[in-house]
Design a protein around this motif. Structure first.
Motif, PDB file in Angstrom:
ATOM      1  N   PRO A 385      -2.419  -2.072  -3.110  1.00 59.96           N
ATOM      2  CA  PRO A 385      -1.542  -3.072  -3.732  1.00 59.96           C
ATOM      3  C   PRO A 385      -0.082  -2.860  -3.366  1.00 59.96           C
ATOM      4  O   PRO A 385       0.330  -1.765  -2.969  1.00 59.96           O
ATOM      5  N   PHE A 386       0.676  -3.927  -3.510  1.00 57.76           N
ATOM      6  CA  PHE A 386       2.120  -3.852  -3.253  1.00 57.76           C
ATOM      7  C   PHE A 386       2.792  -3.058  -4.368  1.00 57.76           C
ATOM      8  O   PHE A 386       2.464  -3.212  -5.545  1.00 57.76           O
ATOM      9  N   THR A 387       3.731  -2.196  -3.983  1.00 55.25           N
ATOM     10  CA  THR A 387       4.544  -1.477  -4.966  1.00 55.25           C
ATOM     11  C   THR A 387       6.000  -1.554  -4.550  1.00 55.25           C
ATOM     12  O   THR A 387       6.323  -1.770  -3.369  1.00 55.25           O
ATOM     13  N   ALA A 388       6.872  -1.360  -5.515  1.00 57.89           N
ATOM     14  CA  ALA A 388       8.305  -1.408  -5.217  1.00 57.89           C
ATOM     15  C   ALA A 388       8.725  -0.238  -4.331  1.00 57.89           C
ATOM     16  O   ALA A 388       9.721  -0.318  -3.609  1.00 57.89           O
ATOM     17  N   GLN A 389       7.932   0.839  -4.397  1.00 53.38           N
ATOM     18  CA  GLN A 389       8.290   2.016  -3.589  1.00 53.38           C
ATOM     19  C   GLN A 389       7.919   1.810  -2.115  1.00 53.38           C
ATOM     20  O   GLN A 389       8.728   2.074  -1.206  1.00 53.38           O
ATOM     21  N   THR A 390       6.705   1.332  -1.869  1.00 57.71           N
ATOM     22  CA  THR A 390       6.260   1.176  -0.478  1.00 57.71           C
ATOM     23  C   THR A 390       6.703  -0.160   0.115  1.00 57.71           C
ATOM     24  O   THR A 390       6.855  -0.279   1.334  1.00 57.71           O
ATOM     25  N   LYS A 405       1.046  -5.223   5.394  1.00 58.83           N
ATOM     26  CA  LYS A 405       1.902  -6.418   5.395  1.00 58.83           C
ATOM     27  C   LYS A 405       3.008  -6.175   4.378  1.00 58.83           C
ATOM     28  O   LYS A 405       2.745  -5.726   3.258  1.00 58.83           O
ATOM     29  N   GLY A 406       4.259  -6.481   4.769  1.00 56.12           N
ATOM     30  CA  GLY A 406       5.335  -6.269   3.811  1.00 56.12           C
ATOM     31  C   GLY A 406       6.708  -6.452   4.420  1.00 56.12           C
ATOM     32  O   GLY A 406       6.886  -7.126   5.454  1.00 56.12           O
ATOM     33  N   ALA A 407       7.696  -5.820   3.787  1.00 52.01           N
ATOM     34  CA  ALA A 407       9.076  -5.918   4.253  1.00 52.01           C
ATOM     35  C   ALA A 407       9.178  -5.343   5.660  1.00 52.01           C
ATOM     36  O   ALA A 407       8.600  -4.280   5.947  1.00 52.01           O
ATOM     37  N   PRO A 408       9.882  -6.031   6.561  1.00 48.84           N
ATOM     38  CA  PRO A 408       9.951  -5.558   7.957  1.00 48.84           C
ATOM     39  C   PRO A 408      10.400  -4.114   8.098  1.00 48.84           C
ATOM     40  O   PRO A 408       9.828  -3.355   8.898  1.00 48.84           O
ATOM     41  N   SER A 409      11.397  -3.681   7.327  1.00 47.66           N
ATOM     42  CA  SER A 409      11.890  -2.309   7.459  1.00 47.66           C
ATOM     43  C   SER A 409      10.827  -1.300   7.046  1.00 47.66           C
ATOM     44  O   SER A 409      10.671  -0.239   7.683  1.00 47.66           O
ATOM     45  N   ALA A 410      10.071  -1.643   5.980  1.00 44.40           N
ATOM     46  CA  ALA A 410       9.021  -0.723   5.521  1.00 44.40           C
ATOM     47  C   ALA A 410       7.879  -0.650   6.525  1.00 44.40           C
ATOM     48  O   ALA A 410       7.352   0.436   6.816  1.00 44.40           O
ATOM     49  N   VAL A 411       7.467  -1.788   7.077  1.00 41.30           N
ATOM     50  CA  VAL A 411       6.381  -1.809   8.052  1.00 41.30           C
ATOM     51  C   VAL A 411       6.799  -1.088   9.328  1.00 41.30           C
ATOM     52  O   VAL A 411       6.006  -0.332   9.924  1.00 41.30           O
ATOM     53  N   TRP A 414       6.545   2.543   8.781  1.00 42.30           N
ATOM     54  CA  TRP A 414       5.139   2.979   8.731  1.00 42.30           C
ATOM     55  C   TRP A 414       4.558   3.119  10.140  1.00 42.30           C
ATOM     56  O   TRP A 414       3.842   4.070  10.444  1.00 42.30           O
ATOM     57  N   VAL A 415       4.911   2.192  11.038  1.00 39.40           N
ATOM     58  CA  VAL A 415       4.413   2.250  12.416  1.00 39.40           C
ATOM     59  C   VAL A 415       5.100   3.363  13.191  1.00 39.40           C
ATOM     60  O   VAL A 415       4.471   4.074  14.004  1.00 39.40           O
ATOM     61  N   ALA A 416       6.396   3.554  12.939  1.00 37.38           N
ATOM     62  CA  ALA A 416       7.167   4.558  13.692  1.00 37.38           C
ATOM     63  C   ALA A 416       6.684   5.974  13.437  1.00 37.38           C
ATOM     64  O   ALA A 416       6.947   6.886  14.249  1.00 37.38           O
ATOM     65  N   GLU A 417       5.962   6.174  12.321  1.00 34.02           N
ATOM     66  CA  GLU A 417       5.443   7.516  12.030  1.00 34.02           C
ATOM     67  C   GLU A 417       4.481   8.005  13.104  1.00 34.02           C
ATOM     68  O   GLU A 417       4.341   9.212  13.340  1.00 34.02           O
ATOM     69  N   SER A 418       3.782   7.066  13.764  1.00 29.94           N
ATOM     70  CA  SER A 418       2.756   7.481  14.732  1.00 29.94           C
ATOM     71  C   SER A 418       2.876   6.770  16.070  1.00 29.94           C
ATOM     72  O   SER A 418       1.977   6.881  16.905  1.00 29.94           O
TER      73      SER A 418
END
Length: 702
Positions: A385-390, A405-411, A414-418
């Motif tokens: 689920p969507f959370t304010a933290q993630t 799926k979510g805010a561009p900066s958060a996504v 998440w991708v940049a980690e790997s």
């Protein structure tokens, strides 16, 4: 980069007007029309009061100086007065019948009140304890369950479920409507019946303040207050009546010098045919019918003045969210980044949204299905689920793969980690370009990414969420422009976003980053420029502007402050209905003007019927004015009186239904009405009086 687009569609339900007139209504309204013959009631209508006095006078003459001619004139003069009171009784009767029906529902309806309702743990109230209580005992914020076949016990909002509702008891419209939780179609009205399914309703009205109570108070409370325009027209009609009374009183002695003095009966008949009896008889019914048409649209007007002002509105203030656009932003486009496939983006975005209960999330699924991805079922995986933290939502599949799926900066994080390297950098640059483009359009970008079972992640693209302009509004705004009405969109959005929506909707002007003070200042500026202003609102911050506007329409689901400040309440809480209110107001004014024109034009033909008949014996040359070639002086006078009465009953349906309104400029409407009702008002009596004369001539003695 590839772009996959689709335009969301919807169709706003069109509420057909209820039938305005049936023969049965005439019959059921007859008792009330006889009661209205009381001179103390008739005194408020000077034109018809004079007709009643004339009928009483000819009645005395018929008794003490009996003749067939006098009796025929007397009967038709009384029918003229009766038809006038009948028109008003029919107009009032429809509302009283609604009130009587609703009063029964208020006292007899039982409600299934939920005890200890908890929306988080049992939104459908399936497991909650319930008790049966009378609808009159329900209080504010009580929660009730209503199933198919049951009456909704009070005004409220659906908090769970969707159902088909029969609102004909209130609106007169027989076609059922769909009401559902969330959005702008969740409000329901007490006394309406659920036809299908099951809904949970939270009561939003206090005891004694429901639509039923307001309806009864409106119909059976104090006498309807006349509007300024109606008062001015009454003064004009009274002035014309006084002038013709003086003319007729002077005509007797003047004609006596020529040894052609008419009888009192003839003078009374002349007076009744000269004064504007048609509009005098229908004026009250026209005003009542205008209020009734608003009730048919589930709008409660606090005064007739507000309805009339709506017809003269020249500036329309419309809130963006919920009025011009849907209440929630909707997915309008999928944009795949370089190296990604459009179908893969759509599948990932839809899977990440299937368990998303928000309107935005559901719109992503709906858009994917409209683009041919109809096999979207339950996702086999763990929903994140969507959370304010993630600031992301998604799905973790059993094989270890994931989508987000979510805010561009958060996504991106998440991708940049790997992911690193040129391929990621190129996709990232493409994504950032898309985000900037969508933001520049005033939309909201969401990023979509996927991670394989081996942990490698990659960007798939963006979802363009936008404020979707409601279907058909651009055409309606064009109609308003043809009517000479300027539309202004009011929004708290930044000027860039506001300009994009305003351009797409076709409004004339926009007020961006608007505060309550800005709205109030705009209304005052428009009014200082000689414009009448209408606006809608539902919040406490809208109250000052609603009070200042000439037509302030408060939403029934809004705050008490907003409803007290406005002079109309929309029981459906549909802000776009303001456009319908303006149309109804204009139709009221046009109907009144059209029938006034018809009434005055009628007199021309009556002159050619009665004046030659009065003087043809003393002045045979007057026969040249008998262009209708009426049978005899007595038949000519009686035919004119009969037509004068029958035209009232013939026009009752038009007065109640209203003259058909087409959006156009005032000058064009004036020309059209003069042509149809002015010229028609002259021609119709020539035909009608001649046909009646042919029948009257068959009566012995005529």
């Amino acid at each position: 980069m590839t772009a996959v687009t689709d335009r969301p569609t919807s169709s706003a339900p069109h509420r057909a007007q209820a039938g305005a007139f049936t023969p049965r209504q005439l019959w059921t309204s007859l008792p009330e029309s006889f009661r209205k013959l009381n001179p103390r009631d008739m005194w408020h209508n000077p034109v018809m009061f004079i007709v009643e006095v004339g009928a009483a006078l000819t009645t005395l003459l018929a008794i003490f100086q009996p003749s067939a001619f006098t009796w025929w004139i007397t009967v038709w003069l009384w029918l003229t007065v009766l038809f006038a009171t009948l028109a008003e009784a029919v107009a009032e009767g429809r509302g009283k019948a609604q009130a009587a029906t609703l009063r029964k529902t208020r006292t007899m309806t039982l409600a299934n009140r939920v005890l200890g309702y908890d929306e988080k743990t049992d939104a459908s109230a399936e497991q909650a304890r319930q008790e049966s209580v009378a609808s009159a005992d329900l209080g504010l914020n009580d929660v009730v369950v209503v199933t198919a076949g049951e009456l909704i016990p009070g005004d409220g909002d659906i908090v769970w479920g969707i159902a088909s509702v029969d609102e004909s008891a209130i609106t007169g419209e027989s076609a059922p409507v769909v009401r559902e939780s969330g959005g702008d179609r969740s409000a329901v009205t007490g006394g309406t019946r659920v036809l299908s399914d099951r809904i949970v309703v939270k009561i939003t009205s206090k005891p004694g303040e429901t639509f039923v109570d307001r309806m009864i108070a409106l119909v059976e409370g104090a006498a309807r207050q006349k509007t300024p325009n109606e008062i001015a027209l009454n003064i004009l009609l009274a002035s014309l009546t006084i002038i013709f009374v003086v003319v007729v009183l002077a005509l007797g002695p003047t004609a006596g010098f020529a040894h052609a003095a008419p009888t009192v009966t003839v003078l009374v008949a002349l007076l009744v045919c000269l004064i504007p009896t048609t509009i005098g008889a229908l004026l009250s019914a026209i005003g009542i019918a205008g209020m009734d048409r608003l009730v048919q649209h589930n709008v409660l007007a606090m005064s007739g003045r507000a309805v009339e002002a709506a017809g003269d509105v020249s500036t329309l203030l419309l809130d963006k969210t919920g009025t011009i656009t849907y209440g929630n932003r909707q997915a309008a486009e999928f944009r795949a980044v370089t190296g990604s496939d459009g179908d893969e983006l759509i599948e990932a975005a839809a899977h990440a949204s299937i368990a998303d209960p928000t309107p935005e999330g559901q719109s992503v699924v709906a858009l994917a299905q409209s683009l041919g991805h109809a096999q979207l079922g339950r996702v086999d995986g763990e929903v994140v689920p969507f959370t304010a933290q993630t600031r992301m939502s998604g799905v973790d599949y059993p094989d270890g793969s994931q989508v987000r799926k979510g805010a561009p900066s958060a996504v991106l994080a998440w991708v940049a980690e790997s992911s690193t390297g040129a391929e990621f950098a190129e996709a990232r640059a493409d994504l950032e370009s898309q985000v900037a483009h969508v933001s520049g359009l005033g939309g909201t970008p969401l990023a979509v990414a996927a991670k394989a079972a081996d942990g490698s992640a990659r960007l798939l693209g963006t979802i363009y969420l936008k404020d979707v302009v409601k279907t058909g509004l651009k055409e309606r705004f064009a109609d308003l422009r043809r009517m000479g009405i300027r539309t202004v969109m009011v929004t708290g959005d930044n000027p860039v976003t506001a300009a994009v929506i305003a351009r797409e909707a076709g409004v004339d002007d926009v007020l961006a980053e608007a505060t309550p003070e800005d709205k109030l200042a705009l209304i005052r500026r428009e009014q200082e420029g000689g414009h009448l202003v209408a606006m809608t609102g539902d919040g406490t911050n809208d109250a000052p502007a609603l009070a200042q506007a000439d037509v302030g329409v408060a939403m029934n689901t809004g705050t008490s402050a907003a409803k007290e400040a406005g002079n109309m309440v929309d029981l459906d809480s549909d802000p776009t209905k303001l456009i319908d209110i303006v149309t109804i107001g204009k139709q009221l004014l046009i109907t009144r003007g059209a029938l006034t024109t018809f009434s005055i034009a009628n007199d021309v033909a009556k002159y050619f019927a009665i004046i030659p008949a009065m003087f043809v014996t003393a002045f045979p040359g007057m026969q040249a004015l008998n262009i209708m070639r009426l049978h005899s002086p007595d038949s000519a006078i009686l035919s004119a009186v009969i037509f004068n009465a029958l035209v009232i009953i013939a026009l009752i349906p038009l007065a109640l239904r209203g003259v058909r309104y087409r959006p156009s400029l005032v000058s064009a409407l004036l020309g059209r009405n003069l042509l149809i009702y002015g010229v028609g008002g002259i021609i119709a009596p020539f035909i009608g009086i001649k046909l009646i004369d042919l029948l009257v001539s068959l009566i012995p003695g005529f």
